[in-house]
Design an enzyme around this catalytic site. Sequence first.
Site, short mmCIF file in Angstrom:
data_model
loop_
_atom_site.label_atom_id
_atom_site.label_comp_id
_atom_site.label_asym_id
_atom_site.label_seq_id
_atom_site.Cartn_x
_atom_site.Cartn_y
_atom_site.Cartn_z
N ARG A 123 7.88 -41.94 27.08
CA ARG A 123 7.68 -40.54 26.71
C ARG A 123 6.62 -40.47 25.60
NH1 ARG A 123 9.01 -41.12 22.24
NH2 ARG A 123 8.21 -39.07 21.77
N ALA B 210 3.08 -37.89 24.75
CA ALA B 210 1.92 -37.53 25.58
C ALA B 210 0.96 -38.71 25.86
CB ALA B 210 1.19 -36.36 24.92
N GLN C 92 14.45 -36.98 19.56
CA GLN C 92 13.34 -37.93 19.36
C GLN C 92 13.15 -38.26 17.89
OE1 GLN C 92 13.19 -35.26 21.39
NE2 GLN C 92 11.85 -35.62 23.13
N ASP D 51 0.98 -32.18 22.49
CA ASP D 51 1.04 -32.52 23.91
C ASP D 51 -0.11 -31.87 24.68
OD1 ASP D 51 3.96 -32.57 22.78
OD2 ASP D 51 3.85 -33.96 24.47
N ASN E 93 3.47 -28.48 21.22
CA ASN E 93 4.16 -29.70 20.78
C ASN E 93 5.66 -29.47 20.99
OD1 ASN E 93 3.97 -32.38 19.63
ND2 ASN E 93 4.98 -31.55 17.82
N LYS E 94 6.43 -30.47 20.66
CA LYS E 94 7.88 -30.42 20.91
C LYS E 94 8.52 -29.17 20.33
CE LYS E 94 9.72 -32.79 22.85
NZ LYS E 94 9.95 -32.53 24.30
O1 MRU Z 1 9.28 -34.86 25.53
P1 MRU Z 1 8.58 -35.99 24.86
O2 MRU Z 1 9.48 -36.87 24.05
O3 MRU Z 1 7.70 -36.77 25.80
O4 MRU Z 1 7.71 -35.20 23.82
C1 MRU Z 1 6.43 -35.41 23.57
C2 MRU Z 1 6.32 -35.85 22.20
O5 MRU Z 1 6.51 -37.01 21.93
C3 MRU Z 1 6.06 -34.89 21.15
O6 MRU Z 1 5.92 -33.59 21.49
C4 MRU Z 1 5.02 -35.40 20.21
O7 MRU Z 1 5.12 -34.70 19.05
C5 MRU Z 1 3.63 -35.35 20.77
S1 MRU Z 1 3.23 -36.76 21.76
C6 MRU Z 1 2.66 -37.94 20.59
#
Ligand code: MRU
Length: 347
Positions: free
Chosen positions: A46, A48, A194, A234, A244-245
Site C-alpha cells: 500500500r 501510492a 496506517q 495520493d 491524501n488519506k
Molecule cells: O490506503 P493506503 O494505505 O494505500 O493510503 C495511501 C497512503 O499511504 C497515504 O495516503 C499516504 O499519506 C500517501 S502515499 C505515500
Amino acid sequence: MTLNPLIPGSGSIRILDQCLLPYAETWREIDTLEACARAIETMQVRGAPLIGVTAAFGVALAMRANASDTALAEAVARLARTRPTAVNLHWALARMREKLAAAPASERAAIAWREALAIHADDIAANAAIGRHGLALIAEQAARKPGPVRIMTHCNAGALATSGWGTALAPVYAAHAAGIPVSLWVSETRPRNQGLLSAWELSREGVPNTLIADNAAGHLMQRGEVDMLIVGADRIAQNGDTANKIGTYLKALAAAAHKIPFYVAAPTSTFDAACADGGGIPIENRSAAEVQRLSGLNELQQKTEVCIFAGHCANPAFDVTPAALITAILTERGSVAPANIATLLDS
Ligand code: MRU
C-alpha cells in the site's frame, strides 16, 4: 539500511505483508500478475508510490507468462482496476505500456523486468531527493527554538509506502541522521490504522514518536505542541489540490487556523496532469466492515479482529485538501508553492 517492503528477485518479487504489521513480519513471494493485483487490492502492499512500483512488476510478471498485445492490454487493465485514488498506479502502468508497446513480443519479458527495476530505482532516488529538500525545512524550524522539532504526520508515507525512505517521512529520517532532534506526532488513521505502521517504522529507526487518536490533532495544534506538519499524497491536481488519506483535510484546516506550516511530500509521479482540480480526483470508498471492526493482538500474540458495531457505516478512504491550505509541496525536484506547480513540472 532502508526498510524495503518490496524486494525484486529474478523472476518474482518478495513483499512484506502490511496487513499483518505491526504485529508480525511476514514476507510473501509473488510471481504472477493476479497475485500482484490481489496484493494491491488487499493492501498487503500500500501507499501510492509502492502501489505504482508493484503494478510495474505486475506487468513484468504478466509478460513472462504471455507477451502478446492482448496479454499486455489485459494486464494493464487488471492492475488499473485495483485501487482508484493513487495516480502513481496509472503513471507506472502508462510508463510500462509505452515502453512495451513498440517492442517485439519476443523481447517484452526482458524489457518489462528492466523497466520495472528502473521504476523501483527511480522511486528510491525520488525519496532521497525529497528527504534532502525537506531536511532544509526541518533545519529552519530547528533554528527557531531549542528542543526537538515537533512534526505531525498522518497515515503512513514512510518507507513502507515506497521503495526508499518514504515521502513525508524521508525528511524526518534525513533530519534524524543529521543529528537534528525531531519528535513525531503520528495519528492513528482509523479505520486501517496506517499510523501504527508509521510508529512501527519510526521506532525501528530510533526516531522518537507518539501515537495519538485522530481526534487529538486539533487539540495539540491549539496547545502549541506542533511545529510543522508533513503528510504524503495520493494524487495532486494541476491547481495543487491534494488527495491524501482520510483525515488529512481536517489536519490542514486546523494547521491553517493555528498558522502552522503544512507540507505535502510526494514524487512528481503523484501529479495528475489530466486533473484540473480536486473535484476530479476519484475517492476510494472502502468496505463498511473496516469501520465496523477493530483489529489487534489476541492472547496468543496473533492478529485478531472484533466487531464493534454492526450497523450502517460509510468508509471514504481519502479526502482532498484544497491548495490554499498547503504551505508547499515537496518533490524530488524541490519544494514549490501549490500555485507554482506548472513551473516545477516544466523544469
Ligand atoms: O490506503 P493506503 O494505505 O494505500 O493510503 C495511501 C497512503 O499511504 C497515504 O495516503 C499516504 O499519506 C500517501 S502515499 C505515500
